[in-house]
Scaffold this motif. Structure first.
Motif, PDB file in Angstrom:
ATOM      1  N   GLY A 289      14.433   9.672  -2.137  1.00 47.22           N
ATOM      2  CA  GLY A 289      15.306  10.162  -3.210  1.00 47.22           C
ATOM      3  C   GLY A 289      15.776   9.035  -4.111  1.00 47.22           C
ATOM      4  O   GLY A 289      15.797   9.165  -5.341  1.00 47.22           O
ATOM      5  N   ILE A 290      16.164   7.919  -3.507  1.00 52.29           N
ATOM      6  CA  ILE A 290      16.606   6.751  -4.279  1.00 52.29           C
ATOM      7  C   ILE A 290      15.460   6.242  -5.153  1.00 52.29           C
ATOM      8  O   ILE A 290      15.646   5.955  -6.349  1.00 52.29           O
TER       9      ILE A 290
ATOM     10  N   ASP B  39      13.044   7.598 -12.271  1.00 54.65           N
ATOM     11  CA  ASP B  39      13.381   8.467 -13.402  1.00 54.65           C
ATOM     12  C   ASP B  39      14.346   7.779 -14.359  1.00 54.65           C
ATOM     13  O   ASP B  39      14.179   7.834 -15.582  1.00 54.65           O
ATOM     14  N   LYS B  40      15.368   7.131 -13.815  1.00 52.99           N
ATOM     15  CA  LYS B  40      16.364   6.435 -14.657  1.00 52.99           C
ATOM     16  C   LYS B  40      15.716   5.258 -15.388  1.00 52.99           C
ATOM     17  O   LYS B  40      15.994   5.025 -16.568  1.00 52.99           O
TER      18      LYS B  40
ATOM     19  N   PRO C   6       4.247   3.278 -23.352  1.00 54.97           N
ATOM     20  CA  PRO C   6       3.895   4.429 -22.518  1.00 54.97           C
ATOM     21  C   PRO C   6       4.880   4.551 -21.344  1.00 54.97           C
ATOM     22  O   PRO C   6       5.429   3.562 -20.879  1.00 54.97           O
ATOM     23  N   ALA C   7       5.097   5.763 -20.875  1.00 51.15           N
ATOM     24  CA  ALA C   7       5.991   6.011 -19.738  1.00 51.15           C
ATOM     25  C   ALA C   7       5.395   5.383 -18.481  1.00 51.15           C
ATOM     26  O   ALA C   7       4.175   5.247 -18.372  1.00 51.15           O
ATOM     27  N   ALA C   8       6.257   5.037 -17.548  1.00 52.22           N
ATOM     28  CA  ALA C   8       5.798   4.456 -16.294  1.00 52.22           C
ATOM     29  C   ALA C   8       4.855   5.424 -15.610  1.00 52.22           C
ATOM     30  O   ALA C   8       5.130   6.615 -15.500  1.00 52.22           O
ATOM     31  N   GLY C   9       3.725   4.930 -15.181  1.00 51.45           N
ATOM     32  CA  GLY C   9       2.740   5.762 -14.504  1.00 51.45           C
ATOM     33  C   GLY C   9       1.806   6.492 -15.450  1.00 51.45           C
ATOM     34  O   GLY C   9       0.838   7.084 -15.029  1.00 51.45           O
ATOM     35  N   ALA C  10       2.105   6.452 -16.730  1.00 54.66           N
ATOM     36  CA  ALA C  10       1.238   7.137 -17.699  1.00 54.66           C
ATOM     37  C   ALA C  10       0.054   6.245 -18.060  1.00 54.66           C
ATOM     38  O   ALA C  10       0.152   5.020 -18.041  1.00 54.66           O
ATOM     39  N   THR C  11      -1.052   6.860 -18.400  1.00 52.88           N
ATOM     40  CA  THR C  11      -2.232   6.131 -18.800  1.00 52.88           C
ATOM     41  C   THR C  11      -2.166   5.926 -20.292  1.00 52.88           C
ATOM     42  O   THR C  11      -1.969   6.882 -21.052  1.00 52.88           O
ATOM     43  N   PRO C  12      -2.300   4.679 -20.758  1.00 50.85           N
ATOM     44  CA  PRO C  12      -2.243   4.434 -22.197  1.00 50.85           C
ATOM     45  C   PRO C  12      -3.381   5.165 -22.910  1.00 50.85           C
ATOM     46  O   PRO C  12      -4.495   5.259 -22.414  1.00 50.85           O
TER      47      PRO C  12
END
Length: 183
Positions: free
Chosen positions: A154-155, A161-162, A175-181
């Motif tokens: 959860g942490i 997310d934060k 790009p968002a974290a985890g997103a593929t450019p």
């Protein structure tokens, strides 16, 4: 968690074995040299028994005998019965040496704890609450680890997310974290 495969008393014994190993690493010969009063040693023996400190060592001789039999029988399969009987006889002759280990462990505990502390340890672990701790302590530990695992996930999720929202504010075009450019 392989630790959960052991009985509660064996787990407590394993913990005690870690304490024993640590004390052996620090001062391997001092336990034999220290003069211990008979009552202090008796208190140490009682505490060692109460916590099951030597239970992890119960199968050493049996395992050694089994291994020895296997090694000898591989080279002499026609003597399997004779080898087994001979090794069993020799192992039984060595069994009284277990008392040496018990005495050494008691001396180590006597070195690490006062006589009064050893009596308190023994009193607690032979009490109803101590027996309940031996029986249910591993259950509590298992549930505690499960709870900590859920909490950690959860942490991590919430922090991720934060941080992703924070990154949008810091660098709206990144790009968002985890997103593929995209190209």
């Amino acid at each position: 968690m392989t630790f959960m495969l052991f009985s509660p008393k064996m787990r407590n014994g394993a913990i005690a074995a870690v304490v024993l190993a640590a004390s052996l690493a620090v001062a391997p010969l001092h336990a034999q040299e220290q003069d211990v009063t008979p009552s202090h040693l008796a208190a140490a023996r009682a505490a060692v028994e109460a916590i099951g400190a030597t239970e992890p060592f119960d199968n050493i001789l049996l395992n050694a005998a089994t291994q020895t039999k296997s090694e000898l029988i591989i080279n002499n399969p026609n003597l399997q019965t004779e080898i087994s009987d001979m090794v069993d006889k020799e192992a039984l002759a060595l069994a009284p040496r277990r008392a040496d280990l018990e005495n050494e462990i008691a001396r180590i505990y006597a070195k690490l704890f006062t006589e009064e502390e050893l009596k308190q340890i023994s009193d607690f672990y032979t009490s109803e609450a101590g027996q309940k701790l031996i029986k249910l302590g591993p259950v509590a530990t298992n549930e505690m680890m499960s709870s900590a695992d859920v909490w950690t996930k959860g942490i991590l999720r919430d922090l991720h997310d934060k941080a992703a929202a924070g990154m949008k504010a810091l660098a709206p075009q990144a790009p968002a974290a985890g997103a593929t450019p995209t190209k």
